[in-house]
Design a protein around this motif. Structure first.
Motif, PDB file in Angstrom:
ATOM      1  N   GLY A  30       0.813  -1.214   0.000  1.00 23.45           N
ATOM      2  CA  GLY A  30       0.000   0.000   0.000  1.00 23.45           C
ATOM      3  C   GLY A  30       0.841   1.256   0.000  1.00 23.45           C
ATOM      4  O   GLY A  30       0.516   2.234  -0.695  1.00 23.45           O
ATOM      5  N   THR A  34       0.782   4.117  -2.794  1.00 26.38           N
ATOM      6  CA  THR A  34       0.499   5.503  -2.407  1.00 26.38           C
ATOM      7  C   THR A  34       1.555   6.449  -2.962  1.00 26.38           C
ATOM      8  O   THR A  34       1.233   7.525  -3.491  1.00 26.38           O
ATOM      9  N   SER A 186      -5.246   9.157   0.483  1.00 30.34           N
ATOM     10  CA  SER A 186      -5.710   8.182   1.471  1.00 30.34           C
ATOM     11  C   SER A 186      -7.149   7.750   1.232  1.00 30.34           C
ATOM     12  O   SER A 186      -7.602   6.760   1.821  1.00 30.34           O
ATOM     13  N   GLY A 189      -8.870   4.130  -1.417  1.00 32.48           N
ATOM     14  CA  GLY A 189      -9.509   2.860  -1.103  1.00 32.48           C
ATOM     15  C   GLY A 189     -11.003   2.837  -1.354  1.00 32.48           C
ATOM     16  O   GLY A 189     -11.606   1.766  -1.482  1.00 32.48           O
ATOM     17  N   TYR A 190     -11.636   4.014  -1.442  1.00 26.45           N
ATOM     18  CA  TYR A 190     -13.069   4.063  -1.744  1.00 26.45           C
ATOM     19  C   TYR A 190     -13.362   3.473  -3.114  1.00 26.45           C
ATOM     20  O   TYR A 190     -14.487   3.025  -3.368  1.00 26.45           O
ATOM     21  N   ALA A 192     -11.517   0.928  -4.260  1.00 27.40           N
ATOM     22  CA  ALA A 192     -10.841  -0.372  -4.180  1.00 27.40           C
ATOM     23  C   ALA A 192      -9.403  -0.324  -4.676  1.00 27.40           C
ATOM     24  O   ALA A 192      -8.871  -1.332  -5.142  1.00 27.40           O
ATOM     25  N   ARG A 194      -5.570  -0.306  -3.867  1.00 26.04           N
ATOM     26  CA  ARG A 194      -4.828  -0.862  -2.732  1.00 26.04           C
ATOM     27  C   ARG A 194      -3.729   0.098  -2.286  1.00 26.04           C
ATOM     28  O   ARG A 194      -2.538  -0.156  -2.481  1.00 26.04           O
ATOM     29  N   ASP A 195      -4.132   1.199  -1.681  1.00 28.52           N
ATOM     30  CA  ASP A 195      -3.159   2.158  -1.180  1.00 28.52           C
ATOM     31  C   ASP A 195      -2.829   1.840   0.274  1.00 28.52           C
ATOM     32  O   ASP A 195      -3.198   0.786   0.792  1.00 28.52           O
ATOM     33  N   THR A 197      -3.819   3.244   3.179  1.00 26.25           N
ATOM     34  CA  THR A 197      -4.983   3.154   4.066  1.00 26.25           C
ATOM     35  C   THR A 197      -5.770   1.880   3.809  1.00 26.25           C
ATOM     36  O   THR A 197      -6.254   1.230   4.748  1.00 26.25           O
ATOM     37  N   TYR A 198      -5.906   1.517   2.552  1.00 26.37           N
ATOM     38  CA  TYR A 198      -6.594   0.272   2.195  1.00 26.37           C
ATOM     39  C   TYR A 198      -5.872  -0.926   2.800  1.00 26.37           C
ATOM     40  O   TYR A 198      -6.517  -1.871   3.296  1.00 26.37           O
ATOM     41  N   ASN A 201      -6.731  -1.096   6.501  1.00 25.68           N
ATOM     42  CA  ASN A 201      -8.097  -1.584   6.681  1.00 25.68           C
ATOM     43  C   ASN A 201      -8.213  -3.074   6.378  1.00 25.68           C
ATOM     44  O   ASN A 201      -9.015  -3.777   7.001  1.00 25.68           O
ATOM     45  N   THR A 202      -7.444  -3.549   5.408  1.00 21.04           N
ATOM     46  CA  THR A 202      -7.472  -4.978   5.079  1.00 21.04           C
ATOM     47  C   THR A 202      -6.969  -5.816   6.252  1.00 21.04           C
ATOM     48  O   THR A 202      -7.564  -6.851   6.596  1.00 21.04           O
TER      49      THR A 202
END
Length: 244
Positions: A30, A34, A186, A189-190, A192, A194-195, A197-198, A201-202
């Motif tokens: 990620g 980013t 950031s 991820g909204y 999808a 894969r940064d 923040t994503y 969260n994963t």
């Protein structure tokens, strides 16, 4: 005993969130995405910003002396397009723009990094354009007249006389835009993507432990922003020292 129990819990959480099943790779992958998104977005934003700033400042600077020729009408048309672009991109949330590009316009593509770079680059271009345009408009008209007295046309005056001064004046603002752009990514991820923040969260979604993954993400962003802020400070001090 309480301190020992707290330390054992920290080690357990660290092992659960980062060591087991190599979950740390979500963070590193990620982070790489980013940085790529930020870099590509910045380059695209600078290119768009320079073009738009050039069109708008040329139209404004020549408003008093230009004759109503066909070329002037064409320039006015592109100036209007640029104003609409800036209004729309600055007036709508970047996350909405991201979702429209990733989930509507290019819904067939699975290259999240490229699409996110496009979305953030288009958004950044609107802000960069206003930064550069402000720098150009701040240059005294006497600089343009001096260029003409040297035999330069308008474009040559911009290139050899005006732009070197503009770059020096707006560079700190552009670097601050780079910092803001880094934080704006950031929300990738909204869509999808894969940064960083994503990735956090994963991990949290797999371990049901949100504290450590999100704290790690926050600390990484904080470290990057502090480093870039330090760089901006160095650049500003260097520019001030060159003025003397």
């Amino acid at each position: 005993m309480a301190l020992q129990s707290w330390w054992e819990d920290i080690k357990f959480q660290f092992d659960l969130n980062f060591v087991q099943r190599n979950r740390w790779r979500f963070i590193t992958t990620g982070l790489g995405n980013t940085l790529l998104i930020t870099l590509f977005s910045l380059m695209l934003g600078v290119v768009i910003g320079v073009v738009i700033a050039g069109v708008r400042s040329t139209y404004d600077k020549t408003a008093d002396s230009a004759r109503p020729t066909f070329g002037r009408k064409v320039l006015g048309f592109f100036n209007t397009l640029c104003k609409v672009y800036i209004t729309v991109l600055r007036g709508t949330p970047v996350v909405v723009q991201l979702m429209i590009i990733c989930l509507v316009i290019f819904a067939w593509s699975d290259n999240g990094v490229a699409l996110a770079s496009l979305a953030f680059g288009l958004n950044s271009g609107a802000y960069v354009a206003e930064i550069i345009r402000g720098g150009i408009m701040a240059i005294d008209n006497g600089q343009f007249e001096a260029g003409r007295s040297l035999g330069f046309n308008y474009l040559q005056t911009m290139r050899h006389v005006v732009l070197p001064q503009v770059i020096k004046n707006v560079l700190p603002s552009l670097m601050n835009e780079f910092i803001a752009l880094l934080k704006e990514t950031s929300v990738a991820g909204y869509a999808a993507v894969r940064d960083l923040t994503y990735g956090g969260n994963t991990i949290a979604g797999q371990t049901y432990s949100y504290f450590m993954p999100l704290i790690a993400v926050a600390l990484i962003y904080l470290t990057l922003v502090m480093f870039l802020t330090w760089v901006v400070g160095r650049v500003e001090r260097r520019l001030r020292s060159n003025d003397h």
